[in-house]
Design a protein around this motif. Structure first.
Motif, short mmCIF file in Angstrom:
data_model
loop_
_atom_site.label_atom_id
_atom_site.label_comp_id
_atom_site.label_asym_id
_atom_site.label_seq_id
_atom_site.Cartn_x
_atom_site.Cartn_y
_atom_site.Cartn_z
N ASN A 93 0.81 -1.24 0.19
CA ASN A 93 -0.29 0.10 0.05
C ASN A 93 0.81 1.34 -0.36
N GLY A 94 1.87 1.54 0.87
CA GLY A 94 2.82 2.28 0.27
C GLY A 94 4.55 2.32 0.03
N VAL A 95 4.84 3.24 0.98
CA VAL A 95 6.50 3.13 0.96
C VAL A 95 7.05 3.21 1.68
N VAL A 96 8.14 1.77 2.14
CA VAL A 96 8.67 2.17 3.79
C VAL A 96 9.54 2.52 3.25
N ILE A 97 9.79 3.62 4.62
CA ILE A 97 11.52 3.06 4.78
C ILE A 97 12.00 3.76 6.35
N TYR A 98 12.92 2.66 6.27
CA TYR A 98 13.93 2.32 7.40
C TYR A 98 14.64 3.03 7.84
N LEU A 99 14.53 3.66 8.83
CA LEU A 99 15.35 4.47 10.00
C LEU A 99 15.99 3.77 10.43
N ALA A 100 17.15 3.55 10.16
CA ALA A 100 18.21 2.66 10.21
C ALA A 100 19.14 3.33 11.35
N THR A 101 19.33 2.76 12.65
CA THR A 101 20.25 3.65 13.43
C THR A 101 20.72 2.56 14.27
N SER A 102 22.26 2.74 15.20
CA SER A 102 23.21 1.23 15.61
C SER A 102 22.50 1.48 16.83
N PHE A 103 23.19 -0.03 17.57
CA PHE A 103 22.38 -0.63 18.55
C PHE A 103 22.95 0.02 19.90
N ARG A 104 24.33 0.50 18.68
CA ARG A 104 25.37 2.00 20.03
C ARG A 104 24.32 2.85 20.70
N GLU A 105 23.72 4.28 19.72
CA GLU A 105 23.43 4.67 19.26
C GLU A 105 21.48 5.00 20.61
N ILE A 106 21.05 3.13 19.61
CA ILE A 106 19.64 3.30 20.55
C ILE A 106 20.10 3.13 22.04
N ALA A 107 20.46 2.36 22.31
CA ALA A 107 21.45 1.77 23.54
C ALA A 107 21.26 3.34 24.44
N LYS A 108 22.04 4.83 23.76
CA LYS A 108 22.47 5.62 24.25
C LYS A 108 20.60 6.62 24.49
N ARG A 109 20.18 6.57 23.16
CA ARG A 109 19.42 7.24 23.52
C ARG A 109 18.03 6.68 24.37
N LEU A 110 17.60 5.50 24.86
CA LEU A 110 16.93 5.11 25.64
C LEU A 110 17.75 4.67 27.23
N GLU A 111 18.62 5.01 26.77
CA GLU A 111 19.35 5.35 28.45
C GLU A 111 18.13 4.64 29.56
N ASP A 112 18.12 6.13 29.70
CA ASP A 112 16.86 5.56 31.23
C ASP A 112 14.93 5.63 30.58
N ASP A 113 14.93 5.02 30.07
CA ASP A 113 13.43 4.76 29.23
C ASP A 113 13.15 3.50 30.09
N GLN A 114 12.20 3.82 30.41
CA GLN A 114 11.24 2.36 31.21
C GLN A 114 9.87 2.64 30.68
N SER A 115 9.60 2.81 30.12
CA SER A 115 8.17 3.02 28.98
C SER A 115 8.17 2.21 27.93
N ARG A 116 8.82 1.40 27.99
CA ARG A 116 9.01 0.60 26.66
C ARG A 116 8.83 -0.94 26.99
N PRO A 117 8.02 -2.03 26.95
CA PRO A 117 8.17 -3.48 27.99
C PRO A 117 9.67 -4.16 27.60
N LEU A 118 9.98 -3.74 26.01
CA LEU A 118 10.71 -4.69 24.98
C LEU A 118 12.30 -4.05 25.36
N TRP A 119 11.91 -3.25 26.16
CA TRP A 119 13.44 -2.45 26.29
C TRP A 119 14.04 -2.67 28.08
N SER A 120 12.86 -2.89 28.48
CA SER A 120 13.57 -3.11 30.27
C SER A 120 13.98 -4.94 30.06
N GLN A 121 14.64 -5.67 29.42
CA GLN A 121 15.35 -6.67 28.48
C GLN A 121 16.99 -6.80 29.53
N ASN A 122 17.70 -8.45 30.30
CA ASN A 122 19.18 -7.49 29.52
C ASN A 122 19.39 -7.36 28.19
#
Ligand code: S3P
Length: 164
Positions: A93-122
């Motif tokens: 139906n549309g055009v799919v655009i992938y925003l590709a971010t490294s794990f290192r950068e994601i980990a930095k951005r979500l360091e204090d995030d408590q809201s995402r259930p799948l980010w609370s794993q080890n």
């Protein structure tokens, strides 16, 4: 114009970029996570907690299929690629655009995030999820934009250039 679907891992900027792109292109913006919360009257964290991930995935697919195929910007949840019916719907139906971010950068951005259930794993589980998902994002995207070390404005310019 065909609707643009933004995909990518948690913290890759799908919501922020979606909102900015919507303003730049003067097209309405829909965020599937917000839609789930509105339609089902529960936060995502509470759906995961009370009914489990499977129920969330079913809700997510339901709302995705209600998104219009023309003239919209859609920010998706990071797990939208988990179901083939979803990727098929977006690609058809549309055009799919992938925003590709490294794990290192994601980990930095979500360091204090408590809201995402799948980010609370080890850390190893998060890394495994990232590695598995990365292949799904790459395999299902029409366009890929690297976002590390780029401002939101630069990313918007790149998307506009890609769209021609
Ligand atoms: C999820 C990502 C979240 C949200 C839910 C599940 C995932 O969205 O849909 O917590 O499976 O990666 P964001 O990518 O906007 O954080």
């Amino acid at each position: 114009m065909k609707t643009l679907y933004l995909i990518g891992f948690m913290g890759s900027g799908k919501s922020t970029i979606g909102e900015m792109l919507s303003n730049t292109l003067s097209l309405p913006h829909i965020d599937t996570d917000h839609m789930v919360e509105e339609v089902y009257g529960q936060t995502i964290a509470s759906i995961f907690q009370s009914d489990g991930e499977g129920t969330f995935r079913a809700y997510e697919s339901e709302v995705l299929k209600k998104t219009p195929p023309q003239n919209h910007i859609i920010s998706t949840g990071g797990g939208i690629v988990e179901r083939e019916e979803n990727t098929l719907f977006m690609k058809t139906n549309g055009v799919v655009i992938y925003l590709a971010t490294s794990f290192r950068e994601i980990a930095k951005r979500l360091e204090d995030d408590q809201s995402r259930p799948l980010w609370s794993q080890n850390i190893q589980e998060k890394k495994n999820l990232f590695n598995r998902r990365e292949k799904l994002y790459e395999g299902n995207a029409d366009k890929l934009i690297h976002t590390d070390n780029k401002s939101a404005a630069e990313i918007i310019e790149e998307i506009k250039a890609l769209l021609g």
